[in-house]
Design a protein around this motif. Sequence first.
Motif, PDB file in Angstrom:
ATOM      1  N   THR A 132      -4.013   8.850   3.531  1.00  0.00           N
ATOM      2  CA  THR A 132      -3.120   7.691   3.496  1.00  0.00           C
ATOM      3  C   THR A 132      -2.678   7.372   2.077  1.00  0.00           C
ATOM      4  OG1 THR A 132      -4.980   6.122   3.465  1.00  0.00           O
ATOM      5  CG2 THR A 132      -4.052   6.692   5.622  1.00  0.00           C
ATOM      6  N   SER A 133      -3.496   7.717   1.105  1.00  0.00           N
ATOM      7  CA  SER A 133      -3.122   7.470  -0.300  1.00  0.00           C
ATOM      8  C   SER A 133      -1.947   8.330  -0.748  1.00  0.00           C
ATOM      9  CB  SER A 133      -4.325   7.730  -1.214  1.00  0.00           C
ATOM     10  OG  SER A 133      -5.333   6.777  -0.973  1.00  0.00           O
ATOM     11  N   ARG A 134      -1.757   9.461  -0.085  1.00  0.00           N
ATOM     12  CA  ARG A 134      -0.642  10.347  -0.447  1.00  0.00           C
ATOM     13  C   ARG A 134       0.710   9.786  -0.025  1.00  0.00           C
ATOM     14  NH1 ARG A 134      -2.249  15.624   2.219  1.00  0.00           N
ATOM     15  NH2 ARG A 134      -0.153  16.230   1.617  1.00  0.00           N
ATOM     16  N   VAL A 135       0.711   8.839   0.910  1.00  0.00           N
ATOM     17  CA  VAL A 135       1.981   8.279   1.382  1.00  0.00           C
ATOM     18  C   VAL A 135       2.085   6.771   1.147  1.00  0.00           C
ATOM     19  CG1 VAL A 135       2.404  10.084   3.087  1.00  0.00           C
ATOM     20  CG2 VAL A 135       1.091   8.049   3.746  1.00  0.00           C
ATOM     21  N   SER A 136       1.127   6.219   0.428  1.00  0.00           N
ATOM     22  CA  SER A 136       1.113   4.782   0.160  1.00  0.00           C
ATOM     23  C   SER A 136       1.107   4.535  -1.341  1.00  0.00           C
ATOM     24  CB  SER A 136      -0.125   4.140   0.777  1.00  0.00           C
ATOM     25  OG  SER A 136      -0.135   4.334   2.160  1.00  0.00           O
ATOM     26  N   PRO A 137       1.850   3.515  -1.785  1.00  0.00           N
ATOM     27  CA  PRO A 137       1.960   3.287  -3.225  1.00  0.00           C
ATOM     28  C   PRO A 137       0.732   2.665  -3.882  1.00  0.00           C
ATOM     29  CG  PRO A 137       3.235   1.649  -2.023  1.00  0.00           C
ATOM     30  CD  PRO A 137       2.716   2.635  -1.013  1.00  0.00           C
ATOM     31  N   THR A 138      -0.122   1.993  -3.099  1.00  0.00           N
ATOM     32  CA  THR A 138      -1.297   1.326  -3.682  1.00  0.00           C
ATOM     33  C   THR A 138      -2.514   1.563  -2.795  1.00  0.00           C
ATOM     34  OG1 THR A 138      -1.046  -0.764  -2.469  1.00  0.00           O
ATOM     35  CG2 THR A 138       0.197  -0.542  -4.554  1.00  0.00           C
ATOM     36  N   PRO A 139      -3.703   1.385  -3.337  1.00  0.00           N
ATOM     37  CA  PRO A 139      -4.910   1.496  -2.508  1.00  0.00           C
ATOM     38  C   PRO A 139      -4.918   0.504  -1.344  1.00  0.00           C
ATOM     39  CG  PRO A 139      -5.510   1.594  -4.819  1.00  0.00           C
ATOM     40  CD  PRO A 139      -4.041   1.234  -4.760  1.00  0.00           C
ATOM     41  N   ASP A 140      -4.399  -0.693  -1.563  1.00  0.00           N
ATOM     42  CA  ASP A 140      -4.365  -1.681  -0.477  1.00  0.00           C
ATOM     43  C   ASP A 140      -3.465  -1.234   0.668  1.00  0.00           C
ATOM     44  OD1 ASP A 140      -6.159  -3.360  -1.727  1.00  0.00           O
ATOM     45  OD2 ASP A 140      -4.609  -4.678  -2.550  1.00  0.00           O
ATOM     46  N   THR A 141      -2.297  -0.695   0.348  1.00  0.00           N
ATOM     47  CA  THR A 141      -1.405  -0.245   1.418  1.00  0.00           C
ATOM     48  C   THR A 141      -1.940   1.023   2.079  1.00  0.00           C
ATOM     49  OG1 THR A 141       0.041   0.915  -0.139  1.00  0.00           O
ATOM     50  CG2 THR A 141       0.663  -1.344   0.461  1.00  0.00           C
ATOM     51  N   ALA A 142      -2.660   1.845   1.314  1.00  0.00           N
ATOM     52  CA  ALA A 142      -3.291   3.024   1.912  1.00  0.00           C
ATOM     53  C   ALA A 142      -4.347   2.596   2.925  1.00  0.00           C
ATOM     54  CB  ALA A 142      -3.918   3.901   0.828  1.00  0.00           C
ATOM     55  N   PHE A 143      -5.130   1.587   2.581  1.00  0.00           N
ATOM     56  CA  PHE A 143      -6.132   1.074   3.514  1.00  0.00           C
ATOM     57  C   PHE A 143      -5.467   0.449   4.742  1.00  0.00           C
ATOM     58  CE2 PHE A 143      -8.924  -2.266   5.158  1.00  0.00           C
ATOM     59  CZ  PHE A 143     -10.029  -1.489   5.508  1.00  0.00           C
ATOM     60  N   ASP A 144      -4.401  -0.308   4.510  1.00  0.00           N
ATOM     61  CA  ASP A 144      -3.672  -0.908   5.632  1.00  0.00           C
ATOM     62  C   ASP A 144      -3.153   0.170   6.585  1.00  0.00           C
ATOM     63  OD1 ASP A 144      -4.117  -3.432   4.589  1.00  0.00           O
ATOM     64  OD2 ASP A 144      -2.091  -3.654   3.779  1.00  0.00           O
ATOM     65  N   LEU A 145      -2.624   1.256   6.040  1.00  0.00           N
ATOM     66  CA  LEU A 145      -2.132   2.350   6.880  1.00  0.00           C
ATOM     67  C   LEU A 145      -3.276   2.984   7.658  1.00  0.00           C
ATOM     68  CD1 LEU A 145       0.094   4.225   7.879  1.00  0.00           C
ATOM     69  CD2 LEU A 145      -0.234   5.583   5.788  1.00  0.00           C
TER      70      LEU A 145
END
Length: 115
Positions: free
Chosen positions: A72-85
């Motif tokens: 998810t970190s590969r497609v999300s700009p921040t750690p928070d949005t990666a976790f949300d995804l």
Amino acid sequence: MTRSSQRGYRTALAAHTDPAEQLAEFALAYVWFAAEEGALFHITFLAGLEKSRHPELAAAGSALHDDLTPVTSRVSPTPDTAFDLLVQVAAAARGLALFHERDMLPSPRKRQVRL
């Protein structure tokens, strides 16, 4: 998650390099685990077992997080949005699994299509 389900989703993740495909394959592996290992799925996710009394469940949850966060970190700009995804994909997979378990969706084997 059980070792069997971990192998399933880890195999699905390893089969692809595109993060969207990896997340889709994770979700599919989760739904198939629920469909094919219904009793184990219920014990693992629906029995209300306390993590403090079953530390292997906590460890499995951590492993899932550790395996999916790089994807998810590969497609999300921040750690928070990666976790949300990660949460959104896992929640969608769980919802599909429960729909399937309650016969609210047609069987993919009967229709010869993938979820």
